[in-house]
Design an enzyme around this catalytic site. Structure first.
Site, PDB file in Angstrom:
ATOM      1  N   THR A 268      37.799  -3.396  26.050  1.00  0.00           N
ATOM      2  CA  THR A 268      37.665  -2.239  26.870  1.00  0.00           C
ATOM      3  C   THR A 268      36.983  -1.192  26.117  1.00  0.00           C
ATOM      4  OG1 THR A 268      40.085  -1.764  25.736  1.00  0.00           O
ATOM      5  CG2 THR A 268      39.703  -2.292  28.314  1.00  0.00           C
ATOM      6  N   PHE A 397      44.561   5.310  29.237  1.00  0.00           N
ATOM      7  CA  PHE A 397      45.011   4.311  28.405  1.00  0.00           C
ATOM      8  C   PHE A 397      46.748   4.166  28.810  1.00  0.00           C
ATOM      9  CE2 PHE A 397      42.109   6.555  25.785  1.00  0.00           C
ATOM     10  CZ  PHE A 397      41.371   5.474  25.000  1.00  0.00           C
ATOM     11  N   CYS A 404      48.765   2.280  25.790  1.00  0.00           N
ATOM     12  CA  CYS A 404      47.845   1.741  24.823  1.00  0.00           C
ATOM     13  C   CYS A 404      48.152   2.078  23.502  1.00  0.00           C
ATOM     14  CB  CYS A 404      46.411   2.229  25.078  1.00  0.00           C
ATOM     15  SG  CYS A 404      45.248   1.004  24.008  1.00  0.00           S
TER      16      CYS A 404
HETATM   17  C1  HEM Z   1      47.873  -0.942  26.673  1.00  0.00           C
HETATM   18  C2  HEM Z   1      43.615   0.872  27.751  1.00  0.00           C
HETATM   19  C3  HEM Z   1      41.737  -0.018  23.235  1.00  0.00           C
HETATM   20  C4  HEM Z   1      45.805  -2.533  22.330  1.00  0.00           C
HETATM   21  C5  HEM Z   1      46.895  -0.361  27.348  1.00  0.00           C
HETATM   22  C6  HEM Z   1      46.846   0.132  28.643  1.00  0.00           C
HETATM   23  C7  HEM Z   1      45.916   0.472  28.896  1.00  0.00           C
HETATM   24  C8  HEM Z   1      44.774   0.427  27.860  1.00  0.00           C
HETATM   25  C9  HEM Z   1      45.431   1.243  30.222  1.00  0.00           C
HETATM   26  C10 HEM Z   1      48.480  -0.070  29.395  1.00  0.00           C
HETATM   27  C11 HEM Z   1      48.218  -1.301  30.561  1.00  0.00           C
HETATM   28  C12 HEM Z   1      49.508  -1.278  31.282  1.00  0.00           C
HETATM   29  O1  HEM Z   1      50.066  -0.436  31.379  1.00  0.00           O
HETATM   30  O2  HEM Z   1      49.504  -2.440  31.813  1.00  0.00           O
HETATM   31  C13 HEM Z   1      42.723   0.639  26.656  1.00  0.00           C
HETATM   32  C14 HEM Z   1      41.401   1.425  26.754  1.00  0.00           C
HETATM   33  C15 HEM Z   1      40.978   0.942  25.520  1.00  0.00           C
HETATM   34  C16 HEM Z   1      41.808   0.253  24.494  1.00  0.00           C
HETATM   35  C17 HEM Z   1      40.562   2.129  27.853  1.00  0.00           C
HETATM   36  C18 HEM Z   1      39.534   1.380  24.805  1.00  0.00           C
HETATM   37  C19 HEM Z   1      38.667   2.337  25.302  1.00  0.00           C
HETATM   38  C20 HEM Z   1      42.689  -0.850  22.866  1.00  0.00           C
HETATM   39  C21 HEM Z   1      42.655  -1.278  21.149  1.00  0.00           C
HETATM   40  C22 HEM Z   1      43.773  -2.254  20.991  1.00  0.00           C
HETATM   41  C23 HEM Z   1      44.381  -1.960  22.293  1.00  0.00           C
HETATM   42  C24 HEM Z   1      41.411  -1.120  20.409  1.00  0.00           C
HETATM   43  C25 HEM Z   1      44.288  -2.645  19.836  1.00  0.00           C
HETATM   44  C26 HEM Z   1      43.593  -2.544  18.545  1.00  0.00           C
HETATM   45  C27 HEM Z   1      46.769  -2.484  23.638  1.00  0.00           C
HETATM   46  C28 HEM Z   1      47.844  -3.296  23.614  1.00  0.00           C
HETATM   47  C29 HEM Z   1      48.605  -2.637  24.624  1.00  0.00           C
HETATM   48  C30 HEM Z   1      47.530  -1.779  25.258  1.00  0.00           C
HETATM   49  C31 HEM Z   1      48.213  -4.150  22.561  1.00  0.00           C
HETATM   50  C32 HEM Z   1      49.713  -3.208  25.198  1.00  0.00           C
HETATM   51  C33 HEM Z   1      50.971  -2.057  24.597  1.00  0.00           C
HETATM   52  C34 HEM Z   1      52.323  -2.324  24.941  1.00  0.00           C
HETATM   53  O3  HEM Z   1      52.583  -2.553  26.294  1.00  0.00           O
HETATM   54  O4  HEM Z   1      52.997  -2.425  24.041  1.00  0.00           O
HETATM   55  N1  HEM Z   1      45.521  -0.341  26.772  1.00  0.00           N
HETATM   56  N2  HEM Z   1      43.138   0.068  25.515  1.00  0.00           N
HETATM   57  N3  HEM Z   1      43.954  -1.339  23.048  1.00  0.00           N
HETATM   58  N4  HEM Z   1      46.522  -1.830  24.552  1.00  0.00           N
HETATM   59 FE1  HEM Z   1      44.623  -0.515  24.939  1.00  0.00          FE
END
Ligand code: HEM
Length: 459
Positions: A268, A397, A404
């Site tokens: 992403t 996010f 996130c």
């Molecule tokens: C969860 C977006 C970058 C790790 C999420 C979710 C979104 C998101 C929308 C929630 C999904 C849901 O509710 O089903 C983004 C965007 C990013 C980004 C737009 C960059 C612009 C990152 C990065 C990492 C990461 C750099 C790790 C180094 C995670 C993890 C989750 C998550 C592990 C799950 C969290 C949980 O449920 O405990 N992300 N993300 N993301 N993201 Fe990101």
């Protein structure tokens, strides 16, 4: 509840479900049908929510929680109960969340800064070469190289070496195919679909297996090194007990977490950087303001090496990223399920257990954003204008405790890189690129090339 016109018995809204660009199609439908509507596909109803007021309601953690929607559920074939795909009631979610949270504290992100900078320098070496030869660069591919190497080095001290190869790393190929497959299965016809898609299902299984083999290699190398520190994600996974219970992550879960972070940690962010560069190339007035900001820090230095603190000073560059994420939130949708019987918008009864999709690109075009929602205007994210807007109007996010975990990581990495690129190059859109957004669960510009010219002190 509103729904697309022409609903047919049995198959429902089949004709609106079969395309390869569901996020963009549904965003267009919001313009016709309003901020909430349903789609029916062989008896299954999906409710799509896009209005700022309604999203504020589904973000209320006393009534709604994360839902692992079908497309995400299919990723469990590769990532199991990793943080992103875990069900709310799986104990490993809380356990891993608590163990891994320190990896995203400010102090940790500060410790990743040198590796982020090292990878940014790999990119500028490659782009300087392209600039010298007047050769266009494939922006999205290079952003993917950058973000994969960054999460590899910072999270796992593993070097994917993506800039050393003309082709994307095979992990990326397997991942993109697996994500696209998870999305495509949503439009699979019942009965006949699984038969027709047998080959694609087998490919998904093979891709999942291949990703697992990459992960096993990452873990094996760390174990062989005898390193038992807890200074990065893998160190925490292997060596840190839960801060209260003392419990540890088991081997299967560690594998799931590593796959999760290798995917979520780069895919992403790569799209977000690509969209930001696209809008910079198309909006010279914005680019000029951004150049003024980076020039104020690094002036005519030929090869600045930003400090952690300097990245925090790039306020306007950060606004550019936010505005790119407003128009194209690269994780375009997330799902919420009601935890109690409730009513949405004062009129739509929602039963406990029913789930809804929050469509971020449509939410980010809600009237609370003004009249000209398609215009790229980073000043929307000035502190004054942000204060004047409802907080739930911007959700790139996700929301709540399952939002996130890598948000600050992504923003630091992306702001650092954008700042460096804006300072270093003039971005020439020689091919007059017309935006085509590819959907493979995430969103990315497809086929976007730029020609680069090194800036000189006088420019
Ligand atoms: C969860 C977006 C970058 C790790 C999420 C979710 C979104 C998101 C929308 C929630 C999904 C849901 O509710 O089903 C983004 C965007 C990013 C980004 C737009 C960059 C612009 C990152 C990065 C990492 C990461 C750099 C790790 C180094 C995670 C993890 C989750 C998550 C592990 C799950 C969290 C949980 O449920 O405990 N992300 N993300 N993301 N993201 Fe990101």
């Amino acid at each position: 509840m509103p729904h697309p016109p022409g609903r047919i018995p049995v198959v429902g809204d089949l004709m609106t479900v079969t395309s390869q660009t569901p996020i963009q199609d549904n965003t267009r439908l919001v313009r016709e049908l309003g901020p909430i509507f349903s789609k029916r596909f062989f008896g299954n109803d999906i409710v799509i929510v896009a209005g700022a007021d309604l999203v504020a309601e589904v973000s209320d953690d006393t009534r709604f929680a994360k839902h692992v929607a079908p497309a995400l559920d299919r990723i469990r074939g590769a990532a199991g109960d990793g943080l992103f795909t875990a069900y709310n009631d799986e104990p490993n979610w809380q356990l891993a969340h608590d163990i891994l949270l320190p990896a995203f504290a400010l102090q940790s992100i500060r410790s990743y800064h040198p590796a982020m900078l090292e990878v940014a320098n790999r990119l500028t070496v490659a782009w300087d070469g392209a600039a010298t030869d007047s050769r266009p660069v494939e922006v999205t591919d290079d952003m993917t190289r950058l973000t994969l190497d960054t999460i590899g080095l910072t999270g796992f001290r593993y070097d994917f070496g993506s800039f050393e190869s003309a082709e994307p790393h095979p992990f990326v190929e397997a991942m993109v195919r697996a994500l696209a497959h998870a999305q495509a299965k949503s439009r699979e016809l019942p009965w006949i679909g699984p038969v027709l898609n047998r080959g694609a299902d087998a490919q998904f299984a093979a891709d999942s297996e291949f990703m697992a083999s990459v992960v096993d290699e990452v873990v094996r190398r760390r174990k062989d090194s005898g390193d038992t520190s807890t200074g990065d994600l893998l160190g925490l996974m292997l060596n840190a007990p839960h801060p209260e219970s003392g419990e540890r992550l088991d081997e299967i879960n560690i594998r799931n977490q590593v796959i999760t972070f290798l995917i979520a940690g780069h895919e992403t962010t790569s799209g977000a950087l690509s969209f930001a560069l696209y809008y910079l190339a198309k909006n010279p007035a914005v680019l000029q303001l951004a150049q003024a900001e980076v020039d104020a820090l690094w002036g005519d230095q030929d090869d600045p090496q930003p400090t952690f603190e300097e990245v925090g000073k790039l306020r306007y560059v950060r606004q550019i990223l936010n505005e790119a994420l407003r128009l194209w939130p690269t994780a375009g949708a997330f799902a919420r399920e009601a935890t109690v019987d409730t009513t949405l918008g004062g009129q739509y009864p929602i039963k406990a257990g029913q789930w809804l999709v929050v469509l971020a690109p449509a939410l980010h075009r809600d009237p609370v954003w003004g009249d000209n929602v398609e215009a790229f205007d980073p000043s929307r994210f000035s502190p004054e204008r942000m204060k004047a807007r409802p907080v739930h109007a911007f959700k790139p996010f996700g929301t709540g405790e399952r939002a996130c975990i890598g948000r600050q990581f992504a923003l630091h990495e992306a702001t650092l890189l954008l700042g460096l690129l804006i300072h270093r190059y003039r971005l020439r859109d020689d091919a007059d690129y017309q935006l085509k957004v590819k959907e493979t669960l995430t969103l990315k510009p497809e086929g976007f090339e730029l020609t680069l010219v090194r800036r000189t002190a006088a420019e």
